[in-house]
Motif scaffolding. Structure first.
Motif, PDB file in Angstrom:
ATOM      1  N   GLY A 102       0.810  -1.208   0.000  1.00 51.58           N
ATOM      2  CA  GLY A 102       0.000   0.000   0.000  1.00 51.58           C
ATOM      3  C   GLY A 102       0.841   1.254   0.000  1.00 51.58           C
ATOM      4  N   SER A 103       0.278   2.317  -0.566  1.00 50.73           N
ATOM      5  CA  SER A 103       1.018   3.571  -0.668  1.00 50.73           C
ATOM      6  C   SER A 103       0.053   4.696  -0.990  1.00 50.73           C
ATOM      7  N   TYR A 104       0.516   5.927  -0.732  1.00 56.79           N
ATOM      8  CA  TYR A 104      -0.243   7.101  -1.168  1.00 56.79           C
ATOM      9  C   TYR A 104       0.105   7.418  -2.630  1.00 56.79           C
ATOM     10  N   ASP A 105       1.127   6.802  -3.133  1.00 62.67           N
ATOM     11  CA  ASP A 105       1.611   7.026  -4.484  1.00 62.67           C
ATOM     12  C   ASP A 105       1.097   5.911  -5.375  1.00 62.67           C
ATOM     13  N   SER A 106       0.683   6.250  -6.596  1.00 62.46           N
ATOM     14  CA  SER A 106       0.145   5.228  -7.485  1.00 62.46           C
ATOM     15  C   SER A 106       1.225   4.304  -8.043  1.00 62.46           C
ATOM     16  N   GLY A 107       2.476   4.728  -8.001  1.00 63.54           N
ATOM     17  CA  GLY A 107       3.558   3.975  -8.625  1.00 63.54           C
ATOM     18  C   GLY A 107       3.686   2.528  -8.190  1.00 63.54           C
ATOM     19  N   PRO A 108       3.645   2.234  -6.901  1.00 62.52           N
ATOM     20  CA  PRO A 108       3.877   0.848  -6.450  1.00 62.52           C
ATOM     21  C   PRO A 108       2.759  -0.134  -6.783  1.00 62.52           C
ATOM     22  N   TYR A 109       1.596   0.352  -7.125  1.00 65.48           N
ATOM     23  CA  TYR A 109       0.460  -0.550  -7.328  1.00 65.48           C
ATOM     24  C   TYR A 109       0.604  -1.304  -8.645  1.00 65.48           C
ATOM     25  N   ASN A 110       0.547  -2.622  -8.549  1.00 65.75           N
ATOM     26  CA  ASN A 110       0.718  -3.455  -9.739  1.00 65.75           C
ATOM     27  C   ASN A 110      -0.592  -3.798 -10.429  1.00 65.75           C
ATOM     28  N   TYR A 111      -1.666  -3.763  -9.689  1.00 66.08           N
ATOM     29  CA  TYR A 111      -2.943  -4.214 -10.238  1.00 66.08           C
ATOM     30  C   TYR A 111      -3.957  -3.074 -10.166  1.00 66.08           C
ATOM     31  N   TRP A 112      -4.647  -2.865 -11.285  1.00 67.70           N
ATOM     32  CA  TRP A 112      -5.594  -1.759 -11.418  1.00 67.70           C
ATOM     33  C   TRP A 112      -6.886  -2.256 -12.048  1.00 67.70           C
ATOM     34  N   GLY A 113      -7.993  -1.641 -11.631  1.00 65.42           N
ATOM     35  CA  GLY A 113      -9.249  -1.860 -12.308  1.00 65.42           C
ATOM     36  C   GLY A 113      -9.349  -0.976 -13.538  1.00 65.42           C
ATOM     37  N   GLN A 114     -10.478  -1.102 -14.227  1.00 65.91           N
ATOM     38  CA  GLN A 114     -10.660  -0.362 -15.483  1.00 65.91           C
ATOM     39  C   GLN A 114     -11.162   1.050 -15.252  1.00 65.91           C
ATOM     40  N   GLY A 115     -11.625   1.335 -14.051  1.00 62.33           N
ATOM     41  CA  GLY A 115     -12.106   2.674 -13.721  1.00 62.33           C
ATOM     42  C   GLY A 115     -13.614   2.802 -13.853  1.00 62.33           C
ATOM     43  N   THR A 116     -14.175   3.702 -13.083  1.00 62.98           N
ATOM     44  CA  THR A 116     -15.601   4.009 -13.159  1.00 62.98           C
ATOM     45  C   THR A 116     -15.777   5.513 -13.077  1.00 62.98           C
ATOM     46  N   GLN A 117     -16.617   6.053 -13.931  1.00 62.64           N
ATOM     47  CA  GLN A 117     -16.790   7.508 -14.037  1.00 62.64           C
ATOM     48  C   GLN A 117     -17.744   8.021 -12.962  1.00 62.64           C
TER      49      GLN A 117
END
Length: 122
Positions: A102-117
């Motif tokens: 976990g982090s406040y920075d997006s860089g370390p995150y390896n897995y992402w969802g597709q996003g929701t508007q």
């Protein structure tokens, strides 16, 4: 490997509420800290909230503190983002992400969802 799918976005008036959900696949979901980020057009991706795996500690970005609540349900492999007192400036695509630490920075995150508007009208 973790796959993430967000839902719950939509159009809401200022002052209203929405609850976003992010369902994760895989038996090791509980081993990941889960973060929410958002990105508005023409702006950088912004940290919203994170819930850690150990003890479930939560932290929030300054712009949402006191209005948003992050939580997780291990039995459902789901992390939620309850958004209250929404403002037009909350309009963005919201993403959930997984990282072992976990982090406040997006860089370390390896897995992402597709996003929701999420769109908040004034």
């Amino acid at each position: 490997q973790v796959q993430l799918v967000e839902s719950g976005g939509g159009l809401v008036q200022a002052g209203g509420s929405l609850r976003l959900s992010c369902v994760g696949s895989g038996r090791t979901f509980s081993a990941y800290a889960m973060g929410w980020f958002r990105q508005a057009p023409g702006k950088e991706r912004e940290f919203v909230a994170v819930v850690y795996r150990s003890g479930g500690s939560t932290y929030y970005g300054d712009s949402v503190k006191g209005r948003f609540t992050i939580s997780r349900d291990g039995a459902k492999n789901t992390v939620y983002l309850q958004m209250d007192s929404l403002k037009p400036e909350d309009t963005a695509v919201y993403y959930c992400a997984a990282d072992p630490r976990g982090s406040y920075d997006s860089g370390p995150y390896n897995y992402w969802g597709q996003g929701t508007q999420v769109t908040v009208s004034s």
